[in-house]
Write a protein that holds these residues in place. Sequence first.
Motif, PDB file in Angstrom:
ATOM      1  N   MET A  80      28.919  62.262  56.286  1.00 62.35           N
ATOM      2  CA  MET A  80      29.060  61.008  56.844  1.00 62.35           C
ATOM      3  C   MET A  80      28.906  59.837  55.979  1.00 62.35           C
ATOM      4  O   MET A  80      28.228  59.852  55.150  1.00 62.35           O
ATOM      5  N   VAL A 112      34.286  66.805  58.766  1.00 62.37           N
ATOM      6  CA  VAL A 112      33.818  68.407  58.904  1.00 62.37           C
ATOM      7  C   VAL A 112      34.864  69.035  58.400  1.00 62.37           C
ATOM      8  O   VAL A 112      36.156  68.831  58.175  1.00 62.37           O
ATOM      9  N   GLY A 133       9.883  52.704  62.964  1.00 62.79           N
ATOM     10  CA  GLY A 133       9.343  53.368  64.147  1.00 62.79           C
ATOM     11  C   GLY A 133       7.900  53.655  63.389  1.00 62.79           C
ATOM     12  O   GLY A 133       7.650  53.951  62.273  1.00 62.79           O
ATOM     13  N   ILE A 176      32.328  60.991  61.042  1.00 61.19           N
ATOM     14  CA  ILE A 176      31.690  62.325  60.685  1.00 61.19           C
ATOM     15  C   ILE A 176      32.885  63.105  60.016  1.00 61.19           C
ATOM     16  O   ILE A 176      33.457  63.623  61.142  1.00 61.19           O
ATOM     17  N   MET A 182      20.936  57.368  53.582  1.00 66.56           N
ATOM     18  CA  MET A 182      21.175  58.224  54.896  1.00 66.56           C
ATOM     19  C   MET A 182      19.716  58.258  55.486  1.00 66.56           C
ATOM     20  O   MET A 182      19.672  58.482  56.822  1.00 66.56           O
ATOM     21  N   GLY A 183      18.744  58.235  54.765  1.00 63.90           N
ATOM     22  CA  GLY A 183      17.464  58.280  55.238  1.00 63.90           C
ATOM     23  C   GLY A 183      16.355  58.532  54.425  1.00 63.90           C
ATOM     24  O   GLY A 183      16.763  58.730  53.153  1.00 63.90           O
ATOM     25  N   GLY A 219      32.641  74.118  58.131  1.00 66.62           N
ATOM     26  CA  GLY A 219      31.019  73.927  58.433  1.00 66.62           C
ATOM     27  C   GLY A 219      30.251  72.939  57.524  1.00 66.62           C
ATOM     28  O   GLY A 219      29.205  72.692  58.014  1.00 66.62           O
ATOM     29  N   ARG A 276      29.829  58.942  71.218  1.00 66.96           N
ATOM     30  CA  ARG A 276      29.782  60.237  70.551  1.00 66.96           C
ATOM     31  C   ARG A 276      31.117  60.965  70.679  1.00 66.96           C
ATOM     32  O   ARG A 276      31.566  61.633  71.651  1.00 66.96           O
ATOM     33  N   ASP A 312      28.718  58.014  75.400  1.00 65.39           N
ATOM     34  CA  ASP A 312      27.497  58.744  75.516  1.00 65.39           C
ATOM     35  C   ASP A 312      26.420  57.995  76.355  1.00 65.39           C
ATOM     36  O   ASP A 312      25.706  58.679  77.023  1.00 65.39           O
ATOM     37  N   THR A 313      26.416  56.603  75.906  1.00 60.53           N
ATOM     38  CA  THR A 313      25.328  55.588  76.567  1.00 60.53           C
ATOM     39  C   THR A 313      26.159  54.381  77.204  1.00 60.53           C
ATOM     40  O   THR A 313      26.891  53.911  76.397  1.00 60.53           O
ATOM     41  N   MET A 324      34.689  63.870  64.451  1.00 59.48           N
ATOM     42  CA  MET A 324      33.445  63.227  65.161  1.00 59.48           C
ATOM     43  C   MET A 324      33.132  61.944  65.092  1.00 59.48           C
ATOM     44  O   MET A 324      33.362  61.560  63.685  1.00 59.48           O
ATOM     45  N   SER A 325      32.481  61.110  65.771  1.00 61.42           N
ATOM     46  CA  SER A 325      31.945  59.812  65.402  1.00 61.42           C
ATOM     47  C   SER A 325      30.693  59.452  66.012  1.00 61.42           C
ATOM     48  O   SER A 325      30.389  60.323  67.199  1.00 61.42           O
ATOM     49  N   SER A 326      29.985  58.590  65.591  1.00 58.33           N
ATOM     50  CA  SER A 326      28.735  58.262  66.362  1.00 58.33           C
ATOM     51  C   SER A 326      28.826  56.554  66.283  1.00 58.33           C
ATOM     52  O   SER A 326      28.575  56.037  64.993  1.00 58.33           O
ATOM     53  N   ILE A 368      29.474  69.208  56.829  1.00 56.52           N
ATOM     54  CA  ILE A 368      29.298  67.996  57.436  1.00 56.52           C
ATOM     55  C   ILE A 368      29.156  66.722  56.576  1.00 56.52           C
ATOM     56  O   ILE A 368      28.031  66.841  55.857  1.00 56.52           O
TER      57      ILE A 368
END
Lengths: 356, 457
Positions: free
Chosen positions: B184, B177, B431, B175, B371-372, B180, B34, B39-40, B139-141, B182
Amino acid sequence: MLSLPEIEPSRRSSTAIRLIISGDLVLRFISGPESGRSVRLTEAQSEIGSGPQSGIRLRDPLVSQSHCRVIRTADRWILEDLSSRNGTFLNAKLIRRAPVGAGDEIILGSSVIRCDYHDPDIRGSRRTMTGDSEIIPSMIAHELKNYLHFMDDCVDVIYRETGADRSCETGLRSIQYAREQIDQLIETLRSGCSPLRLRSCDLKELIDEQIDLMSVSMSASQVTVDFGFPMEPAWVRIDRSKFAGVILNLLKNALESMTGPGRIEIGLTATPEEVMVWIKDDGKGMDPDTLSAMWSPLFTTRENGCGLGAFIARTVVLRHQGRIWAESMKGNGTTIHIGLPAAGDADAETIEDSGG
Amino acid sequence: MKSMLTALIQRFARDVDYLDIRLEESEDTSIAFRGKAIDTLRQSSEKGGCVRALYKGGWGFVSFNRIDPESLVANIRSAIKQSHIVGHDASCLAHVPVVEDTVVLDVRKDPRTVPLDRKMQILSDYNAMILSSSPLIPMSSVSYSDSYKHTWLATSDGSYVEQERIDLGGSLVPIAVRDGQIQMSSVGFGSSDDFGVVLNREEELKQACRDAVALLDAPKVKGGVYTVIANPTLAGVFVHEAFGHTSEGEKVYENENLARIMKLGETFGSPLLSIYDSGLDKGYRGALVYDDEGVRTQKTPLIDHGVLVGRLHTRETAGKMGEAATGSGRALNFKFAPIPRMRNTCIAAGDSSFEDMIRDVKLGVFAVDAMGGQGGEMFSFTAGRGYMIRDGKVCEMVKNVTLSGNLFVTLKKIDAVGTDFIIHDSGGGCGKGAQFPLPVSSGSPSIRIRDVVIAGD
């Protein structure tokens, strides 16, 4: 609304922090499909997502089924991303886990959420306590009451068992100790919140002393104490007098959580970085709501309680750069954990700013 | 393993109507960045199993992580006891062929042969590429995960299936920015047999970075009712979320309203529309040889030329609805019982070229990537980005393109299906309840939908 943005977080007094979190966090949706909605977080954990299992369900298609959660800890709120597809943003920064509070802005998908504290709670807190100047006398009254109770117990024993030398000796020693503590508290009342007088001290020894002090009350209540201490001394740099009060408060709370005969377990482990102490009772335990409120000042479930024992303990531990938390389940007792930075065995006393 | 499991099944089978034991060993790796920070970074292995017992319609389910004969016996007894407590009806499982099979790995590049530091380096390079692409991308993920799973299943019907499986997937998200705001964009990849899909994503990623920055300046789409052309990725997500979940057997069985609508033989779309769910597409994340009930996977037609012809079943939902099992009984891992799940859900290719589809659209939206979205009878999806269609031409980029509507109405409004069929894989997964992320794929060509409501100012 209590506003504290002008206080640097690192310089906030513990009292001020408690006042903030004594209110529930409120999420106000200011844009996105849920715009206009407000949600007050009253649970220890609140999951936010678009799935049916989420406590706070959003109609935002950019929000994952289980997107993030807000966790209420003893002293703050934490926002945690749950591996969401589009990420959890706090103040325009992508986060995995971060503290969250009033004034913060959360972005989940196309939903922008402003965080706030629930007004009535904050106002309620402010009515009774606006800062240290009002709370210190209450704290001292509470402490005085504690020590006076011990004195009463001890005097009773002396009268009842004048023939028992050992009981008399323990009782008289306790009276003397309690009187010294009262003297110091009165001094604090005069001079405000006194600075910490830090010196290296063996925490084992200090805990032993407090258990001795409580032994009369414990045996009267048919409560036994089990220790689990290592052989070596556990050196910490603490204000001995104030920390004695912490241990005593916690032992007293453990004792009072039992309605009949019971057991208190005290353990201590030390690593080069930290000394950990836990005090476990098999008393009545707490439900999640009580657990999350237990560190708040003036919160008590006892009719004649002041609601300051746990609060004072926490305040003192935090002033020592330590950590303190509780685990409890209704009907299954409570365990209090304290962690303090470990110290060498140097004995020089230093006086540190109280920070509050 | 086989002799132990079959002996245990034989010993206890007479106490219940059905019994199965599933054991599992797995190895997982996860890496995530991140921003600049890791991050993991996790490697784990797990071993465990579960027992399912069915008695008079009641299930007992016990999962465990001690695998020795003594514990297994105790766990089987426990599952049987549970089933006896809850069972008061009749057991009903669809009949399936008895199989004895061992499925060994058949992979092009096994992710376990790639050292962890190499995986880290690849991800780190992608991450650095994102963060150096533009000052507007602070930022990135970036995430990647792979897993190897070895399972053994024995059932009281006499089936015994041993399977090995590989799954991997990831996503690279720049990401952007500004003030304010955002925005992606993302590059996703996944496979069930090839670590190679992780490599050579640089050009796509550069484009994703450009898209994220361009979205900052793009105007919001004006709300209204439009003709929408959805690109294959968005159409794939639509068919998974909106139609695929609605086709899961227990949803129809347990919901009377839905059961009334989802009658086999009813018309759900134009003859151009065919939808299927398949476990047979080798190499994709949804590929599967046997499901977690030991049923051989298949290509299950759901809509054939506009007519509803099937749905996704476990043995139980199939049995209760009087239909055939489809090899869709999947469990996330040994801690869960199988439930009806998708594998690779697709809209079948049609015969329209993109040019044919767009030619007579006066004003519309070309919605690209996803995106979702939220599925079900009422759906809502947000495209990664959109482009206005004016007089048959793709024009300026627009953002905040959210399509919503009623699934059954919308299916009937699909009036052109493209030839440009692709199957799309990405990181994460599907899920359902607590079972996330299950590896699935989705596929589609571009599709044209008339009269779609797009939210907006």
